[in-house]
Write a protein that holds these residues in place. Structure first.
Motif, PDB file in Angstrom:
ATOM      1  N   ALA A 235      -9.605  -0.160  -1.413  1.00 17.34           N
ATOM      2  CA  ALA A 235     -10.940  -0.182  -2.004  1.00 17.34           C
ATOM      3  C   ALA A 235     -11.427   1.233  -2.290  1.00 17.34           C
ATOM      4  O   ALA A 235     -12.038   1.496  -3.336  1.00 17.34           O
ATOM      5  CB  ALA A 235     -11.910  -0.903  -1.076  1.00 17.34           C
ATOM      6  N   SER A 236     -11.148   2.143  -1.380  1.00 17.74           N
ATOM      7  CA  SER A 236     -11.533   3.545  -1.574  1.00 17.74           C
ATOM      8  C   SER A 236     -10.777   4.163  -2.737  1.00 17.74           C
ATOM      9  O   SER A 236     -11.346   4.896  -3.564  1.00 17.74           O
ATOM     10  CB  SER A 236     -11.266   4.333  -0.295  1.00 17.74           C
ATOM     11  OG  SER A 236     -11.552   5.706  -0.472  1.00 17.74           O
TER      12      SER A 236
ATOM     13  N   GLU B 291      -5.868  -4.341   7.843  1.00 22.34           N
ATOM     14  CA  GLU B 291      -7.249  -4.212   7.380  1.00 22.34           C
ATOM     15  C   GLU B 291      -7.507  -2.800   6.852  1.00 22.34           C
ATOM     16  O   GLU B 291      -8.262  -2.616   5.895  1.00 22.34           O
ATOM     17  CB  GLU B 291      -8.222  -4.529   8.525  1.00 22.34           C
ATOM     18  CG  GLU B 291      -8.115  -5.943   9.077  1.00 22.34           C
ATOM     19  CD  GLU B 291      -8.509  -7.007   8.070  1.00 22.34           C
ATOM     20  OE1 GLU B 291      -9.295  -6.698   7.137  1.00 22.34           O
ATOM     21  OE2 GLU B 291      -8.045  -8.156   8.196  1.00 22.34           O
ATOM     22  N   ASP B 292      -6.855  -1.819   7.457  1.00 22.98           N
ATOM     23  CA  ASP B 292      -6.994  -0.440   6.978  1.00 22.98           C
ATOM     24  C   ASP B 292      -6.457  -0.292   5.567  1.00 22.98           C
ATOM     25  O   ASP B 292      -6.995   0.493   4.775  1.00 22.98           O
ATOM     26  CB  ASP B 292      -6.266   0.533   7.911  1.00 22.98           C
ATOM     27  CG  ASP B 292      -7.023   0.772   9.214  1.00 22.98           C
ATOM     28  OD1 ASP B 292      -8.239   0.461   9.257  1.00 22.98           O
ATOM     29  OD2 ASP B 292      -6.403   1.261  10.177  1.00 22.98           O
ATOM     30  N   HIS B 293      -5.405  -1.052   5.242  1.00 24.29           N
ATOM     31  CA  HIS B 293      -4.861  -1.004   3.882  1.00 24.29           C
ATOM     32  C   HIS B 293      -5.888  -1.527   2.876  1.00 24.29           C
ATOM     33  O   HIS B 293      -6.028  -0.983   1.774  1.00 24.29           O
ATOM     34  CB  HIS B 293      -3.571  -1.823   3.798  1.00 24.29           C
ATOM     35  CG  HIS B 293      -2.424  -1.234   4.550  1.00 24.29           C
ATOM     36  ND1 HIS B 293      -1.326  -1.979   4.945  1.00 24.29           N
ATOM     37  CD2 HIS B 293      -2.200   0.035   4.981  1.00 24.29           C
ATOM     38  CE1 HIS B 293      -0.477  -1.195   5.584  1.00 24.29           C
ATOM     39  NE2 HIS B 293      -0.983   0.024   5.615  1.00 24.29           N
ATOM     40  N   LEU B 294      -6.590  -2.570   3.261  1.00 23.80           N
ATOM     41  CA  LEU B 294      -7.643  -3.105   2.384  1.00 23.80           C
ATOM     42  C   LEU B 294      -8.732  -2.063   2.147  1.00 23.80           C
ATOM     43  O   LEU B 294      -9.176  -1.851   1.015  1.00 23.80           O
ATOM     44  CB  LEU B 294      -8.252  -4.359   2.993  1.00 23.80           C
ATOM     45  CG  LEU B 294      -7.584  -5.708   2.730  1.00 23.80           C
ATOM     46  CD1 LEU B 294      -8.283  -6.795   3.529  1.00 23.80           C
ATOM     47  CD2 LEU B 294      -7.562  -6.049   1.252  1.00 23.80           C
ATOM     48  N   LYS B 295      -9.166  -1.416   3.222  1.00 26.32           N
ATOM     49  CA  LYS B 295     -10.214  -0.408   3.109  1.00 26.32           C
ATOM     50  C   LYS B 295      -9.749   0.785   2.275  1.00 26.32           C
ATOM     51  O   LYS B 295     -10.488   1.289   1.419  1.00 26.32           O
ATOM     52  CB  LYS B 295     -10.631   0.059   4.496  1.00 26.32           C
ATOM     53  CG  LYS B 295     -11.310  -1.012   5.339  1.00 26.32           C
ATOM     54  CD  LYS B 295     -11.617  -0.505   6.744  1.00 26.32           C
ATOM     55  CE  LYS B 295     -12.227  -1.591   7.613  1.00 26.32           C
ATOM     56  NZ  LYS B 295     -12.442  -1.129   9.007  1.00 26.32           N
ATOM     57  N   SER B 296      -8.516   1.222   2.516  1.00 28.71           N
ATOM     58  CA  SER B 296      -7.975   2.362   1.775  1.00 28.71           C
ATOM     59  C   SER B 296      -7.794   2.023   0.301  1.00 28.71           C
ATOM     60  O   SER B 296      -8.034   2.856  -0.578  1.00 28.71           O
ATOM     61  CB  SER B 296      -6.636   2.811   2.377  1.00 28.71           C
ATOM     62  OG  SER B 296      -6.796   3.266   3.699  1.00 28.71           O
TER      63      SER B 296
ATOM     64  N   ILE C 226     -13.090  -7.567  -3.966  1.00 26.57           N
ATOM     65  CA  ILE C 226     -12.962  -6.222  -4.545  1.00 26.57           C
ATOM     66  C   ILE C 226     -12.980  -6.308  -6.070  1.00 26.57           C
ATOM     67  O   ILE C 226     -13.626  -5.494  -6.744  1.00 26.57           O
ATOM     68  CB  ILE C 226     -11.667  -5.544  -4.051  1.00 26.57           C
ATOM     69  CG1 ILE C 226     -11.765  -5.245  -2.555  1.00 26.57           C
ATOM     70  CG2 ILE C 226     -11.387  -4.267  -4.827  1.00 26.57           C
ATOM     71  CD1 ILE C 226     -10.471  -4.737  -1.944  1.00 26.57           C
TER      72      ILE C 226
ATOM     73  N   TYR D 211       0.811  -1.214   0.000  1.00 28.19           N
ATOM     74  CA  TYR D 211       0.000   0.000   0.000  1.00 28.19           C
ATOM     75  C   TYR D 211       0.846   1.266   0.000  1.00 28.19           C
ATOM     76  O   TYR D 211       0.479   2.265  -0.639  1.00 28.19           O
ATOM     77  CB  TYR D 211      -0.934  -0.004   1.219  1.00 28.19           C
ATOM     78  CG  TYR D 211      -1.793   1.233   1.312  1.00 28.19           C
ATOM     79  CD1 TYR D 211      -2.923   1.367   0.505  1.00 28.19           C
ATOM     80  CD2 TYR D 211      -1.457   2.281   2.167  1.00 28.19           C
ATOM     81  CE1 TYR D 211      -3.713   2.505   0.570  1.00 28.19           C
ATOM     82  CE2 TYR D 211      -2.236   3.425   2.237  1.00 28.19           C
ATOM     83  CZ  TYR D 211      -3.362   3.530   1.430  1.00 28.19           C
ATOM     84  OH  TYR D 211      -4.134   4.671   1.480  1.00 28.19           O
TER      85      TYR D 211
ATOM     86  N   ALA E 187     -10.445 -11.373   0.197  1.00 28.78           N
ATOM     87  CA  ALA E 187     -10.969  -9.999   0.266  1.00 28.78           C
ATOM     88  C   ALA E 187     -10.670  -9.234  -1.013  1.00 28.78           C
ATOM     89  O   ALA E 187     -11.511  -8.458  -1.497  1.00 28.78           O
ATOM     90  CB  ALA E 187     -10.354  -9.278   1.466  1.00 28.78           C
ATOM     91  N   GLN E 188      -9.501  -9.471  -1.582  1.00 21.94           N
ATOM     92  CA  GLN E 188      -9.143  -8.760  -2.815  1.00 21.94           C
ATOM     93  C   GLN E 188      -9.851  -9.353  -4.031  1.00 21.94           C
ATOM     94  O   GLN E 188     -10.170  -8.638  -4.984  1.00 21.94           O
ATOM     95  CB  GLN E 188      -7.620  -8.764  -2.990  1.00 21.94           C
ATOM     96  CG  GLN E 188      -6.935  -7.888  -1.949  1.00 21.94           C
ATOM     97  CD  GLN E 188      -5.422  -7.907  -2.062  1.00 21.94           C
ATOM     98  OE1 GLN E 188      -4.811  -7.025  -2.677  1.00 21.94           O
ATOM     99  NE2 GLN E 188      -4.805  -8.900  -1.454  1.00 21.94           N
TER     100      GLN E 188
END
Length: 311
Positions: free
Chosen positions: A108-109, A101-106, A150, A51, A146-147
């Motif tokens: 996706a955003s 997990e924040d990296h996943l959310k960021s 996405i 990330y 998770a990816q």
């Protein structure tokens, strides 16, 4: 390192997997873009793994998508090279310990705001003992799924990274909603066996072939690629440099005593024709036919409609 040998003909090529944003290219990236263009490269994909480097990748993509003079003295607009850069975003399994997990959310955003060409590189990696630890494997699988989620939401192809985990990746893909027949996808730097190669192609993935194919001692890889082509035709392949790694054997420094051998063996996009040439010999398919088919395969894998150009 770029080989000093030249090819009798230049073919339009797509480098489907690079890390051309890496700092090792900062000092001479513009020159390498010119060399790549002269070697036939017309599209180049920057592939993500952490990330913290996503913004750097988009910056590099922006710089690639500018017209660059073929020489410092050349200002004639008819003599400008342009390689179209494209960014794929993904959290690489080998660096799973640094992902959150924040990296996943960021991520996706970021994808919702600035659509990448693909999600990658993602997958599973149990190459080392530490990567085989149960909690590490569990986290890899969670982030992989998770990816894939996405990718399904955004209808994007994925670029798979798989080392010593082909059966596990196949099992996850077969149970997931991701459909490579519809969304595309590439099994990057394929390293599995014959049956695994055919299994990924059957799922709809193209097999990414790197400079490893230029090594006559890479017998397992060469058998796997031949087996996939025997079953599914040359439509199942794409090529890549994976630069700065996977340098074709023709471009490597032979003197291992050099203290800076690693820097001299840096792979670059201009070396991609060596992958084409070796693959052509291995499959006994003319480079003319193979180059054009690889272009169309890449478009299919990346869900693009780029016209095959005249070089």
């Amino acid at each position: 390192m770029i080989s000093k040998q030249t090819f009798p003909k230049t073919y339009p090529l797509i480098d489907t997997h690079t890390h051309f944003d890496a700092p090792v290219f900062d000092s001479d990236r513009d020159l390498l873009v010119q060399k790549a263009y002269e070697s036939g490269i017309r599209h180049l994909v920057l592939v993500g793994y952490s990330y913290q480097y996503f913004k750097r990748m988009y910056t590099t993509e922006h710089s690639l998508n500018k017209l660059v003079p073929l020489t410092a003295e050349d200002t004639d607009s008819s003599n400008l090279s342009q390689i179209e850069g494209h960014t794929a975003l993904g959290l690489h399994p080998f660096y799973i310990k640094e992902h959150s997990e924040d990296h996943l959310k960021s991520m996706a955003s970021m994808i919702a705001k600035q659509r990448p060409i693909a999600i990658g590189e993602i997958g599973l990696d149990t190459f080392t003992e530490s990567m085989k630890e149960p909690e590490v494997v569990a986290k890899q699988k969670r982030f992989f799924k998770a990816q894939l989620d996405i990718a399904v939401v955004h209808k994007l192809p994925v670029m798979l990274h798989i080392r010593k985990a082909h059966a596990e990746v196949l099992a996850i893909l077969k149970a997931h909603d991701y459909d490579a027949h519809k969304l595309g996808g590439i099994a990057h730097s394929f390293s599995g066996g014959e049956q695994e190669a055919k299994a990924f192609v059957k799922l709809g993935f193209k097999l990414g072939v790197t400079g490893q194919i230029t090594n006559p001692n890479a017998k397992k890889l060469r058998r796997a690629i031949r087996a996939a082509v025997d079953s599914h035709g040359i439509e199942c392949l794409v090529i890549e440099t994976d630069c700065p790694d996977m340098t074709p054997i023709q471009c490597q420094v032979s003197d291992n005593s050099w203290p800076d051998k690693q820097s001299h063996d840096r792979n670059v996009p201009a070396n991609l024709p060596w992958v084409l040439s070796s693959l052509s010999e291995l499959l006994d398919v003319s480079p003319d036919r193979l180059a054009e088919q690889l272009w169309h395969n890449s478009c299919s894998a990346l869900q693009k409609t780029w016209d095959y150009p005249l070089v």
